[in-house]
Design a protein around this motif. Structure first.
Motif, short mmCIF file in Angstrom:
data_model
loop_
_atom_site.label_atom_id
_atom_site.label_comp_id
_atom_site.label_asym_id
_atom_site.label_seq_id
_atom_site.Cartn_x
_atom_site.Cartn_y
_atom_site.Cartn_z
N ILE A 161 -6.66 -3.23 3.08
CA ILE A 161 -6.85 -4.43 3.90
C ILE A 161 -5.73 -4.54 4.93
N SER A 162 -4.50 -4.26 4.52
CA SER A 162 -3.37 -4.34 5.45
C SER A 162 -3.55 -3.38 6.61
N LEU A 163 -3.92 -2.14 6.30
CA LEU A 163 -4.13 -1.16 7.37
C LEU A 163 -5.29 -1.57 8.28
N LEU A 164 -6.37 -2.09 7.70
CA LEU A 164 -7.49 -2.53 8.52
C LEU A 164 -7.09 -3.70 9.42
N LEU A 165 -6.31 -4.62 8.88
CA LEU A 165 -5.85 -5.76 9.69
C LEU A 165 -4.93 -5.31 10.82
N LEU A 166 -4.14 -4.28 10.54
CA LEU A 166 -3.20 -3.76 11.55
C LEU A 166 -3.84 -2.71 12.45
N HIS A 167 -5.13 -2.47 12.26
CA HIS A 167 -5.84 -1.43 13.02
C HIS A 167 -5.14 -0.09 12.86
N ASP A 168 -4.67 0.17 11.65
CA ASP A 168 -3.99 1.41 11.26
C ASP A 168 -2.65 1.63 11.96
N TRP A 169 -2.12 0.59 12.60
CA TRP A 169 -0.81 0.72 13.22
C TRP A 169 0.25 0.79 12.13
N PRO A 170 1.26 1.58 12.22
CA PRO A 170 1.69 2.46 13.31
C PRO A 170 1.09 3.86 13.24
N LEU A 171 0.32 4.15 12.18
CA LEU A 171 -0.26 5.49 12.03
C LEU A 171 -1.20 5.84 13.17
N SER A 172 -1.85 4.82 13.74
CA SER A 172 -2.79 5.07 14.83
C SER A 172 -2.09 5.66 16.06
N LEU A 173 -0.80 5.44 16.19
CA LEU A 173 -0.04 6.04 17.29
C LEU A 173 -0.04 7.57 17.19
N LEU A 174 -0.24 8.07 15.97
CA LEU A 174 -0.29 9.51 15.72
C LEU A 174 -1.73 9.97 15.49
N ASN A 175 -2.70 9.12 15.87
CA ASN A 175 -4.12 9.40 15.64
C ASN A 175 -4.44 9.62 14.16
N ILE A 176 -3.77 8.87 13.31
CA ILE A 176 -4.04 8.90 11.88
C ILE A 176 -4.65 7.55 11.51
N TYR A 177 -5.84 7.60 10.94
CA TYR A 177 -6.55 6.38 10.58
C TYR A 177 -6.87 6.42 9.09
N LEU A 178 -6.14 5.63 8.33
CA LEU A 178 -6.29 5.65 6.87
C LEU A 178 -6.94 4.39 6.30
N GLY A 179 -7.13 3.36 7.12
CA GLY A 179 -7.68 2.10 6.60
C GLY A 179 -9.03 2.28 5.94
N GLN A 180 -9.98 2.91 6.63
CA GLN A 180 -11.31 3.09 6.07
C GLN A 180 -11.30 4.02 4.86
N PRO A 181 -10.65 5.21 4.93
CA PRO A 181 -10.62 6.05 3.72
C PRO A 181 -9.97 5.33 2.53
N LEU A 182 -8.91 4.58 2.80
CA LEU A 182 -8.24 3.87 1.72
C LEU A 182 -9.13 2.76 1.17
N LEU A 183 -9.95 2.17 2.02
CA LEU A 183 -10.91 1.15 1.55
C LEU A 183 -11.86 1.77 0.53
N TYR A 184 -12.34 2.97 0.79
CA TYR A 184 -13.26 3.62 -0.15
C TYR A 184 -12.54 4.08 -1.41
N LEU A 185 -11.27 4.43 -1.28
CA LEU A 185 -10.48 4.74 -2.47
C LEU A 185 -10.30 3.47 -3.32
N ALA A 186 -10.03 2.35 -2.64
CA ALA A 186 -9.92 1.06 -3.34
C ALA A 186 -11.24 0.71 -4.02
N LEU A 187 -12.35 1.00 -3.36
CA LEU A 187 -13.66 0.75 -3.96
C LEU A 187 -13.84 1.59 -5.22
N PHE A 188 -13.41 2.84 -5.17
CA PHE A 188 -13.47 3.72 -6.34
C PHE A 188 -12.67 3.11 -7.50
N PHE A 189 -11.42 2.71 -7.24
CA PHE A 189 -10.60 2.12 -8.30
C PHE A 189 -11.16 0.78 -8.76
#
Length: 185
Positions: A139-167
């Motif tokens: 949720i934090s990454l989604l709220l931050l639009h993946d910042w600061p990782l998005s500066l490096l073209n790394i987007y983890l919010g959505q994958p982490l959301l599905y990992l959270a769904l798994f757990f």
């Protein structure tokens, strides 16, 4: 009211403030405040941080109370639910993901109530804690639009959301298995 319960209450009070910053807009979708999505993210992260802090202080100081045992999980569920529902509205979280997460929360709360009525406490499991941390991180990454990782073209919010769904699913099944004897009665 002791400090841990005050922190938990503060978490609950921050929820409508978080929601206002995240969702309030002028007509045509223009934000009312500059950087309001960033402010909403900071409020969410601050509120989520109080979750671990209140429990740590309560145990360390011997200030675990019945009120705290009730309010703490309620505050967690309210905060995560509010964030997920808002992110569904904003189009950042699929509604079916939100539904599964909320259904698990309702089911576990019901199972705990049944066990409690039988005089048994089902404590938060390690899987449940991993679920909570993964949800807050996603949720934090989604709220931050993946910042600061998005500066490096790394987007983890959505994958982490599905990992959270798994757990979320795995920990829900774990609670169901642990509650099996109460459900047979």
């Amino acid at each position: 009211m002791n400090l841990p319960n005050q922190l938990t209450l503060a978490r609950i009070i921050l929820i409508p403030i978080f929601m206002a910053f995240l969702l309030l807009q002028f007509p045509k979708g223009q934000p009312i405040f500059p950087y309001q999505d960033l402010v909403a993210a900071v409020i969410f992260i601050l509120a989520a941080t109080t979750d671990g802090l209140d429990g740590y202080i309560a145990r360390k100081r011997g200030q675990v109370t019945v009120l705290g045992k009730f309010l703490d999980p309620l505050a967690d569920k309210l905060l995560v639910s509010a964030a997920l529902i808002a992110l569904v509205e904003l189009g950042d979280v699929p509604a079916w993901v939100c539904w599964i997460i909320l259904a698990r929360e309702f089911a576990v709360t019901g199972l705990r109530a049944i066990a409690s009525a039988d005089g048994t406490v089902i404590a938060a499991s390690k899987l449940g804690k991993i679920k909570t941390v993964s949800q807050v991180l996603a949720i934090s990454l989604l709220l931050l639009h993946d910042w600061p990782l998005s500066l490096l073209n790394i987007y983890l919010g959505q994958p982490l959301l599905y990992l959270a769904l798994f757990f979320t699913i795995i920990s829900g099944v774990d609670y169901l298995v642990k509650s099996k004897k109460f459900l047979k009665k």
